[in-house]
Design a protein around this motif. Structure first.
Motif, short mmCIF file in Angstrom:
data_model
loop_
_atom_site.label_atom_id
_atom_site.label_comp_id
_atom_site.label_asym_id
_atom_site.label_seq_id
_atom_site.Cartn_x
_atom_site.Cartn_y
_atom_site.Cartn_z
N CYS A 92 0.92 -1.32 0.15
CA CYS A 92 -0.04 0.08 0.03
C CYS A 92 0.91 1.14 -0.15
O CYS A 92 1.76 1.23 0.78
N GLY A 106 -5.54 4.93 4.00
CA GLY A 106 -4.42 4.11 4.01
C GLY A 106 -4.68 3.24 5.25
O GLY A 106 -4.57 1.90 5.25
N ILE A 142 -7.45 0.77 4.11
CA ILE A 142 -7.06 -0.44 3.37
C ILE A 142 -6.03 -1.39 3.95
O ILE A 142 -6.02 -2.70 3.98
N VAL A 184 3.94 -1.22 3.61
CA VAL A 184 3.11 0.01 3.18
C VAL A 184 4.39 1.07 3.12
O VAL A 184 5.32 0.97 4.02
#
Length: 118
Positions: free
Chosen positions: A4, A36, A39, A48
């Motif tokens: 991500c 974020g 997600i 991430v």
């Protein structure tokens, strides 16, 4: 690997997304920390890449919140530094639990190493 990218600058987000896809990672992007976090909760990425300096909530907040959500997720903090320069900000990110801390601009080799270390 699922990654991500949380970045508020559309050009930088696109650059990071393109690099990660060239490295054969699955990529989902978010323009804010709140998106974020959503997600991370639903898609459960392996890593991430999060910008530290963003307008609403910053990447340091993200690092603090996700350490308790997914302790196996690798976090790579990035910043251009802003007025303070990148050193102190990246040091804070590492102290809060980021696995790697990088200064923009970021090249593919450095990003690949940050995601695969450890």
């Amino acid at each position: 690997m699922k990654v991500c990218v949380i970045e508020d600058d559309p050009l930088m987000m696109g650059h990071l997304e393109d690099m990660l896809k060239r490295m054969d990672y699955q990529v989902v992007t978010a323009a804010s920390v709140d998106k974020g976090l959503e997600i991370v909760r639903t898609w459960e990425p392996d890593a991430v890449v999060v910008d530290i300096l963003m307008p609403d909530r910053d990447g340091l907040n993200f690092i603090l919140e996700t350490r308790h959500l997914r302790d196996t997720m690798r976090v790579v903090a990035i910043t251009g530094g802003g007025r303070l320069g990148s050193g102190p900000i990246l040091k804070m990110a590492s102290g809060l639990g980021a696995h790697a801390a990088l200064t923009k601009p970021i090249n593919e080799e450095v990003l690949r190493a940050a995601l695969s270390e450890g």
